[in-house]
Design an enzyme around this catalytic site. Structure first.
Site, PDB file in Angstrom:
ATOM      1  N   ASP A   1       6.740  27.671  20.232  1.00 28.23           N
ATOM      2  CA  ASP A   1       7.350  28.575  20.924  1.00 28.23           C
ATOM      3  C   ASP A   1       8.784  28.908  19.959  1.00 28.23           C
ATOM      4  OD1 ASP A   1       9.272  30.129  23.166  1.00 28.23           O
ATOM      5  OD2 ASP A   1       7.363  30.000  23.945  1.00 28.23           O
TER       6      ASP A   1
ATOM      7  N   THR B   1       4.366  41.341  27.432  1.00 25.66           N
ATOM      8  CA  THR B   1       4.232  42.705  27.217  1.00 25.66           C
ATOM      9  C   THR B   1       4.746  43.343  28.451  1.00 25.66           C
ATOM     10  OG1 THR B   1       1.730  42.529  27.976  1.00 25.66           O
ATOM     11  CG2 THR B   1       2.245  42.530  25.615  1.00 25.66           C
TER      12      THR B   1
ATOM     13  N   THR C   1      -1.585  41.113  27.594  1.00 26.44           N
ATOM     14  CA  THR C   1      -2.138  42.506  27.979  1.00 26.44           C
ATOM     15  C   THR C   1      -1.406  43.576  27.408  1.00 26.44           C
ATOM     16  OG1 THR C   1      -2.263  41.566  30.348  1.00 26.44           O
ATOM     17  CG2 THR C   1      -2.173  43.949  30.095  1.00 26.44           C
TER      18      THR C   1
ATOM     19  N   CYS D   1       2.622  41.460  36.063  1.00 20.33           N
ATOM     20  CA  CYS D   1       1.107  42.172  35.808  1.00 20.33           C
ATOM     21  C   CYS D   1       1.072  43.410  36.607  1.00 20.33           C
ATOM     22  CB  CYS D   1       0.382  40.864  36.013  1.00 20.33           C
ATOM     23  SG  CYS D   1       0.161  39.590  35.110  1.00 20.33           S
TER      24      CYS D   1
ATOM     25  N   ARG E   1      11.263  37.184  37.826  1.00 17.50           N
ATOM     26  CA  ARG E   1      11.090  38.371  37.128  1.00 17.50           C
ATOM     27  C   ARG E   1      10.421  39.435  37.545  1.00 17.50           C
ATOM     28  NH1 ARG E   1       8.278  36.380  31.688  1.00 17.50           N
ATOM     29  NH2 ARG E   1       7.150  35.182  33.359  1.00 17.50           N
TER      30      ARG E   1
END
Length: 399
Positions: free
Chosen positions: A5, A55, A90, A230, A301
């Site tokens: 990371d 994403t 995604t 999501c 978030r």
């Protein structure tokens, strides 16, 4: 095995044996044989590289694949022939082939499908859901070539007990991931719109759903705030690529609009309840319990509660927050409100239960009603505390 990371703080947390997500626990991290590092050079020792980066969408609700492209460039700098690179983020149908693969090839000077393998296998883990982790959810796999597809099926087959589904193309696997969350978004939008309609009709939404639910083929969905990274995001990936190919999916877009309106509706319910209790809005104080996007997780978030807070503040209402999971400093910065270190309800005019964490079940709402102002308000977004609200003479509202 290595875990890479770019964030030194995250790597240090993992090296110390702490699970920053809470999904698998500190013991699993500390007992693992993974070497955590910020050195991208560790990839040269691997046969397979799995890429899982965020994403999001941009301010215009268009896909932002900047991190996917940057990750591909980083991997490409250390790519060797015969390696396999798997994208789990995604993306819209076609993005792996159009964005991810070219970035790998440009940086590595190698040819995908010939010099190295490329696969796509969407991540399907549900944060906070211990019953549906990596091992017990079917894994979708796809590959640029049949050989890579077989390799991925064998690899994930050693990890996933629920089995592996081989998609015929990468684009099929990409679309399947988007559709999973788009379907859920539409179903929630239906009951959310029903909740708004019932409010205008003077009907109890939950009572309506319970009655309708007595039919054997009725699907049980409940209204609520739709947040996270999501469900509120993935439909836009499907919308974007569909529009690029000449079709505007209006139902999917409308579902997003409905779910994005819900925070405003919750704020309006709160305002009406405060008015009914005789409060002057500009002098009212409201405590929001639960600021993360779903119960028992710390992730704030894209938490939909932010829209509720913003709307209440527009009317001059003082908003204070409390959440036992999320970091107080992060909440203060994200929502621009005072955040309590310890739960305190004294002199508040209302409580909004935004996220019903398990810690809130069993709270002494009877004592709260005494400590709060006269005719206290309880707005219970998910309807988890109806008995407490009614038994203790709150001005009670729920979706």
């Amino acid at each position: 095995m290595w875990g890479f990371d770019v964030d030194p703080e995250k790597v240090a947390t993992l090296e110390a044996g702490h699970d920053p997500t809470g999904d698998i626990g500190d013991a699993t991290i500390s007992e693992s044989e993974i070497t955590f590092t910020t050195d991208a050079g560790a990839m040269t020792e691997a046969n397979t590289v799995i890429v899982a980066v965020p994403t999001p969408v941009d301010d215009l609700e268009k896909p932002d694949l900047g991190l996917v492209e940057q990750a591909a460039k980083t991997v490409g700098e250390h790519l060797r022939p015969e390696m396999t690179v798997i994208l789990e983020s995604t993306v819209y149908p076609g993005a792996t082939r159009e964005i991810f693969v070219p970035a790998l090839e440009r940086t590595s000077k190698l040819q995908a499908g010939e010099d190295f393998g490329v696969g796509y296998s969407p991540e399907r883990v549900v944060p906070g859901d211990t019953d549906h982790g990596l091992r017990n959810v079917v894994k979708i796999v796809s590959g640029l070539t049949d050989e890579t597809l077989d390799d991925l099926a064998n690899l994930y087959g050693t990890i996933v007990n629920a089995g592996v589904h081989c998609a015929p193309t990468i684009e099929t696997a990409e679309a399947a991931k988007c559709v999973e969350n788009t379907q859920r978004d539409l179903n929630i939008a239906l009951v959310n719109e029903l909740a708004v309609a019932c409010d205008h009709l003077g009907l109890d939404t939950q009572a309506v759903l319970e009655a309708a639910g007595t039919k054997w083929n009725f699907h049980d969905y409940r209204p609520g705030l739709v947040g996270g990274h999501c469900i509120p995001v993935d439909p836009f990936y499907l919308i974007y690529e569909s529009e690029q190919n000449g079709f505007a999916p209006e139902l999917i877009q409308k579902a997003r609009e409905v779910n994005e309106y819900v925070p405003t509706h919750v704020a309006n319910m709160t305002i009406k309840a405060l008015n009914e209790a005789g409060n002057v809005l500009q002098d009212s104080r409201v405590l929001v319990l639960g600021l993360s996007y779903k119960p028992d997780v710390e992730d704030i978030r894209t938490s939909a509660i932010s829209g509720v807070i913003d709307e209440l503040q527009e009317f001059g209402i003082e908003v204070v927050g409390f959440d036992p999971h999320a970091a107080n400093s992060a909440m203060r910065e994200a929502f621009g409100i005072t955040v309590q270190e310890e739960l305190e309800v004294d002199k508040f005019d209302g409580i909004v239960v935004g996220t019903p964490h398990s810690e809130f079940h069993g709270l002494p709402f009877g004592d709260f009603a005494i400590e709060m102002s006269d005719d206290p308000v309880l707005v219970d977004v998910d309807g988890m505390f109806e008995n407490e609200g009614q038994e203790n003479d709150f001005v009670y509202r729920r979706l």
